[in-house]
Design a protein around this motif. Structure first.
Motif, PDB file in Angstrom:
ATOM      1  N   GLN A 129       8.244 -79.653 -43.223  1.00 24.33           N
ATOM      2  CA  GLN A 129       8.895 -80.769 -43.907  1.00 24.33           C
ATOM      3  C   GLN A 129      10.013 -81.421 -43.082  1.00 24.33           C
ATOM      4  O   GLN A 129      10.546 -82.454 -43.490  1.00 24.33           O
ATOM      5  N   LEU A 130      10.337 -80.843 -41.933  1.00 24.81           N
ATOM      6  CA  LEU A 130      11.401 -81.415 -41.113  1.00 24.81           C
ATOM      7  C   LEU A 130      10.977 -82.729 -40.472  1.00 24.81           C
ATOM      8  O   LEU A 130      11.822 -83.499 -40.008  1.00 24.81           O
ATOM      9  N   GLY A 131       9.680 -82.981 -40.419  1.00 22.74           N
ATOM     10  CA  GLY A 131       9.186 -84.237 -39.870  1.00 22.74           C
ATOM     11  C   GLY A 131       9.257 -84.323 -38.360  1.00 22.74           C
ATOM     12  O   GLY A 131       9.262 -85.431 -37.799  1.00 22.74           O
ATOM     13  N   ILE A 132       9.349 -83.174 -37.677  1.00 20.08           N
ATOM     14  CA  ILE A 132       9.403 -83.157 -36.217  1.00 20.08           C
ATOM     15  C   ILE A 132       8.178 -82.426 -35.669  1.00 20.08           C
ATOM     16  O   ILE A 132       7.403 -81.829 -36.419  1.00 20.08           O
TER      17      ILE A 132
ATOM     18  N   GLN B  91       7.783 -69.839 -47.176  1.00 21.28           N
ATOM     19  CA  GLN B  91       8.849 -70.805 -47.412  1.00 21.28           C
ATOM     20  C   GLN B  91       9.386 -71.384 -46.107  1.00 21.28           C
ATOM     21  O   GLN B  91       9.588 -72.613 -45.992  1.00 21.28           O
ATOM     22  N   ILE B  92       9.617 -70.539 -45.120  1.00 24.48           N
ATOM     23  CA  ILE B  92      10.186 -71.002 -43.854  1.00 24.48           C
ATOM     24  C   ILE B  92       9.217 -71.921 -43.122  1.00 24.48           C
ATOM     25  O   ILE B  92       9.602 -72.987 -42.612  1.00 24.48           O
ATOM     26  N   LEU B  93       7.944 -71.561 -43.081  1.00 25.18           N
ATOM     27  CA  LEU B  93       6.984 -72.402 -42.369  1.00 25.18           C
ATOM     28  C   LEU B  93       6.732 -73.711 -43.114  1.00 25.18           C
ATOM     29  O   LEU B  93       6.532 -74.760 -42.491  1.00 25.18           O
ATOM     30  N   GLU B  94       6.763 -73.678 -44.433  1.00 22.64           N
ATOM     31  CA  GLU B  94       6.657 -74.928 -45.188  1.00 22.64           C
ATOM     32  C   GLU B  94       7.890 -75.794 -44.957  1.00 22.64           C
ATOM     33  O   GLU B  94       7.788 -77.033 -44.849  1.00 22.64           O
ATOM     34  N   LEU B  95       9.056 -75.168 -44.866  1.00 27.48           N
ATOM     35  CA  LEU B  95      10.282 -75.890 -44.568  1.00 27.48           C
ATOM     36  C   LEU B  95      10.198 -76.558 -43.201  1.00 27.48           C
ATOM     37  O   LEU B  95      10.540 -77.730 -43.037  1.00 27.48           O
TER      38      LEU B  95
ATOM     39  N   ARG C   8      20.276 -72.755 -37.467  1.00 23.06           N
ATOM     40  CA  ARG C   8      20.889 -73.253 -36.230  1.00 23.06           C
ATOM     41  C   ARG C   8      19.997 -74.308 -35.570  1.00 23.06           C
ATOM     42  O   ARG C   8      20.478 -75.343 -35.083  1.00 23.06           O
ATOM     43  N   ALA C   9      18.688 -74.045 -35.562  1.00 26.61           N
ATOM     44  CA  ALA C   9      17.742 -74.997 -34.975  1.00 26.61           C
ATOM     45  C   ALA C   9      17.727 -76.308 -35.765  1.00 26.61           C
ATOM     46  O   ALA C   9      17.629 -77.396 -35.184  1.00 26.61           O
ATOM     47  N   ILE C  10      17.812 -76.214 -37.090  1.00 24.72           N
ATOM     48  CA  ILE C  10      17.847 -77.428 -37.921  1.00 24.72           C
ATOM     49  C   ILE C  10      19.089 -78.258 -37.604  1.00 24.72           C
ATOM     50  O   ILE C  10      19.028 -79.483 -37.473  1.00 24.72           O
ATOM     51  N   VAL C  11      20.221 -77.582 -37.456  1.00 25.10           N
ATOM     52  CA  VAL C  11      21.477 -78.261 -37.132  1.00 25.10           C
ATOM     53  C   VAL C  11      21.385 -78.961 -35.773  1.00 25.10           C
ATOM     54  O   VAL C  11      21.973 -80.025 -35.555  1.00 25.10           O
ATOM     55  N   GLN C  12      20.609 -78.401 -34.876  1.00 24.25           N
ATOM     56  CA  GLN C  12      20.476 -78.948 -33.528  1.00 24.25           C
ATOM     57  C   GLN C  12      19.758 -80.298 -33.509  1.00 24.25           C
ATOM     58  O   GLN C  12      19.828 -81.033 -32.538  1.00 24.25           O
ATOM     59  N   LYS C  13      19.036 -80.621 -34.590  1.00 23.96           N
ATOM     60  CA  LYS C  13      18.310 -81.894 -34.729  1.00 23.96           C
ATOM     61  C   LYS C  13      17.362 -82.152 -33.571  1.00 23.96           C
ATOM     62  O   LYS C  13      17.414 -83.211 -32.921  1.00 23.96           O
ATOM     63  N   PRO C  14      16.474 -81.216 -33.299  1.00 29.08           N
ATOM     64  CA  PRO C  14      15.568 -81.405 -32.156  1.00 29.08           C
ATOM     65  C   PRO C  14      14.429 -82.354 -32.501  1.00 29.08           C
ATOM     66  O   PRO C  14      14.135 -82.615 -33.669  1.00 29.08           O
TER      67      PRO C  14
END
Length: 273
Positions: free
Chosen positions: A189-192, A182-186, A157-163
């Motif tokens: 990688q979001l670049g935010i 995996q989640i913390l590495e992901l 949901r947070a990824i979809v929010q594009k914060p």
């Protein structure tokens, strides 16, 4: 410290108390754009309280919080939601909603009152679920997911929010080791910009650019992992004996703890003081 408007987040002299009990005391730090800051400290150190101040769940007694150069007190709730996403420690209840619908809630801050989801929106939701490994449970009821799966759905949901800034309060609390990593590495990688409270010091060391250590509501240390995670600091704050070495893969601090607290001799032979 001086405020840097180019930073993602600037916090200066933040204090908060409840019933004359000081929870946070003059906490100051900055988060650079694209940086991942790990918030660490013992239980009761004030980590969740600090994060709640950052997303305006609670109002501090004093201090200043700026997000991308703007004071958060001057932002509308909708505008704040377009800049900041939050994944809390406890997973809330969402009855009669599917995993896909939960992830789709991240679209809300970017939509008009009667605006419907486009095909691009639906694709974005599907990609977010795939990133967190839940694409096969998109139509499953959220309440039927395991604790770890619920947490991953909320991260989707947070990824979809594009914060521009992601705030995570113990995001790996209910996850198996594989998904913790995996989640913390992901997230990296979001670049935010990310600030995350992390219970596991070795995990925080591995995935974070910098660390902020709280104890009894005060900032004890902040900086690179090898500046914050020293044997002396960990011993003083967490009251444990440990040895620091370099991780064989990433070279950041690797903490080895000593045992024997029930016998009163946790130091382990040559490590006795």
């Amino acid at each position: 410290m001086s405020l840097n408007p180019a930073s993602a987040l600037n916090v200066e002299q933040l204090s908060w108390s409840v019933d004359q009990t000081q929870i946070l005391s003059r906490v100051s730090f900055a988060l650079s754009k694209g940086e991942m800051l790990g918030l660490i400290g013992p239980n009761g150190a004030g980590k969740s309280s600090l994060l709640r101040c950052l997303y305006r769940y609670i109002t501090p007694d004093q201090g200043q919080i700026k997000i991308f150069g703007q004071n958060i007190s001057g932002l509308s709730q909708k505008l704040l939601a377009t800049k900041v996403a939050v994944v809390q420690q406890e997973t809330p209840h969402y009855f009669e909603m599917t995993t896909e619908q939960i992830a789709s809630m991240g679209l809300t801050p970017h939509k008009g009152l009667f605006e419907t989801d486009s095909q691009a929106d639906k694709q974005h939701v599907a990609e977010a679920l795939e990133k967190v490994g839940l694409q096969h449970k998109a139509q499953q009821q959220y309440e039927q997911l395991s604790g770890g799966e619920k947490q991953r759905a909320l991260i989707a949901r947070a990824i979809v929010q594009k914060p521009q800034l992601l705030i995570l309060d113990e995001p790996t609390n209910h996850l198996d080791i594989r998904y913790q990593i995996q989640i913390l590495e992901l997230v990296r990688q979001l670049g935010i910009s990310v600030i995350a409270s992390i219970h596991d010091l070795n995990l925080a060391s591995a995935v974070c650019d910098r660390l902020l250590l709280l104890d009894e509501g005060k900032c004890i240390a902040q900086g690179l992992p090898d500046e914050v995670l020293t044997e002396a600091i960990i011993g003083d704050v967490f009251d444990v004996c440990c040895q620091i070495s370099k991780h064989p893969q990433h070279g950041k601090p690797l903490i080895t703890y000593f045992y024997g607290y029930q016998t009163g001799q946790p130091h382990g032979g040559e490590h006795d003081s």
